[in-house]
Design an enzyme around this catalytic site. Structure first.
Site, mmCIF file in Angstrom:
data_model
loop_
_atom_site.group_PDB
_atom_site.id
_atom_site.type_symbol
_atom_site.label_atom_id
_atom_site.label_comp_id
_atom_site.label_asym_id
_atom_site.label_seq_id
_atom_site.Cartn_x
_atom_site.Cartn_y
_atom_site.Cartn_z
ATOM 1 N N HIS A 126 55.245 26.676 -33.862
ATOM 2 C CA HIS A 126 53.981 26.165 -33.326
ATOM 3 C C HIS A 126 53.971 26.332 -31.818
ATOM 4 O O HIS A 126 55.013 26.239 -31.175
ATOM 5 C CB HIS A 126 53.765 24.689 -33.698
ATOM 6 C CG HIS A 126 54.865 23.793 -33.252
ATOM 7 N ND1 HIS A 126 56.043 23.649 -33.954
ATOM 8 C CD2 HIS A 126 54.991 23.012 -32.156
ATOM 9 C CE1 HIS A 126 56.835 22.810 -33.316
ATOM 10 N NE2 HIS A 126 56.224 22.416 -32.214
ATOM 11 N N HIS B 230 52.157 24.917 -28.333
ATOM 12 C CA HIS B 230 51.383 23.809 -27.768
ATOM 13 C C HIS B 230 50.395 24.338 -26.731
ATOM 14 O O HIS B 230 50.778 25.125 -25.865
ATOM 15 C CB HIS B 230 52.300 22.837 -27.013
ATOM 16 C CG HIS B 230 53.335 22.152 -27.849
ATOM 17 N ND1 HIS B 230 53.240 20.833 -28.208
ATOM 18 C CD2 HIS B 230 54.506 22.590 -28.382
ATOM 19 C CE1 HIS B 230 54.316 20.483 -28.915
ATOM 20 N NE2 HIS B 230 55.097 21.538 -29.033
HETATM 21 P P1 5GP Z 1 58.008 20.181 -30.882
HETATM 22 O O1 5GP Z 1 58.800 19.237 -30.024
HETATM 23 O O2 5GP Z 1 58.645 20.437 -32.225
HETATM 24 O O3 5GP Z 1 57.648 21.443 -30.142
HETATM 25 O O4 5GP Z 1 56.617 19.461 -31.094
HETATM 26 C C1 5GP Z 1 56.177 18.933 -32.299
HETATM 27 C C2 5GP Z 1 54.827 18.308 -32.034
HETATM 28 O O5 5GP Z 1 54.255 17.977 -33.288
HETATM 29 C C3 5GP Z 1 54.893 16.999 -31.227
HETATM 30 O O6 5GP Z 1 54.108 17.151 -30.052
HETATM 31 C C4 5GP Z 1 54.354 15.953 -32.167
HETATM 32 O O7 5GP Z 1 53.536 15.000 -31.518
HETATM 33 C C5 5GP Z 1 53.556 16.766 -33.170
HETATM 34 N N1 5GP Z 1 53.519 16.183 -34.513
HETATM 35 C C6 5GP Z 1 54.562 15.660 -35.215
HETATM 36 N N2 5GP Z 1 54.153 15.252 -36.431
HETATM 37 C C7 5GP Z 1 52.814 15.510 -36.490
HETATM 38 C C8 5GP Z 1 51.848 15.288 -37.504
HETATM 39 O O8 5GP Z 1 52.103 14.772 -38.587
HETATM 40 N N3 5GP Z 1 50.566 15.690 -37.213
HETATM 41 C C9 5GP Z 1 50.240 16.276 -36.003
HETATM 42 N N4 5GP Z 1 48.966 16.625 -35.830
HETATM 43 N N5 5GP Z 1 51.136 16.490 -35.043
HETATM 44 C C10 5GP Z 1 52.414 16.107 -35.274
#
Ligand code: 5GP
Ligand code: ZN
Length: 137
Positions: free
Chosen positions: A99, A101
């Site tokens: 993903h 951001h």
């Molecule tokens: P990472 O640190 O893996 O790059 O970011 C994961 C992102 O996914 C975080 O910013 C977190 O807030 C978001 N996230 C985690 N669980 C969910 C969810 O169930 N729904 C949504 N929409 N975002 C999520």
């Protein structure tokens, strides 16, 4: 993947606030935003991180992320955004499904980019690090 949160969102088994969808990608709002409008751009197929994602899909992610970024800026009134990609636990990745951001940024919003620590290269080291990376491409 059965126990992956983002796979579940993509299949509609978990709710999300969707802003974009095509055959390969879905984008939805981050549940814990750094600022309002923080959006996640996610390939529908499960890959652990961008590093494992096929090149053609990464290209599509880049184009769509850029397109959605412009929309996020218009919608939020932000003039700037960070695009963030965490690859692996040590980088801060917590959801192991690729993903990207899109984080709208505002003057004085209190976030800072990571600051350089006291990391310095030893004698001749910068050349060897550059060479090692170049040799591994
Ligand atoms: P990472 O640190 O893996 O790059 O970011 C994961 C992102 O996914 C975080 O910013 C977190 O807030 C978001 N996230 C985690 N669980 C969910 C969810 O169930 N729904 C949504 N929409 N975002 C999520
Ligand atoms: Zn997944």
């Amino acid at each position: 993947m059965a126990d992956c949160v983002f796979c579940k969102i993509i299949k509609g088994e978990l709710p999300s606030y969707k802003v974009y969808e095509d055959d390969l990608i879905m984008a939805f709002l981050d549940i814990n935003p750094i600022n309002k409008g923080h959006t996640l751009v996610v390939p529908k197929e499960h890959y652990k991180s961008t590093l494992e994602t096929p090149d053609d899909l990464v290209k599509h992610l880049a184009v769509i992320t850029n397109k959605i970024s412009r929309a996020v800026l218009k919608a939020t009134g932000a003039r700037a955004c960070n695009i963030g990609i965490n690859n692996g636990a040590e980088s801060g990745q917590i959801i192991f499904h690729t993903h990207w951001h899109i984080m709208p940024r505002f003057a004085g919003d209190g976030y800072e980019l990571w600051k350089g620590k006291d990391t310095t290269y030893g004698e001749g080291e910068i050349e060897s690090v550059a060479k090692k990376i170049a040799d591994n491409i």
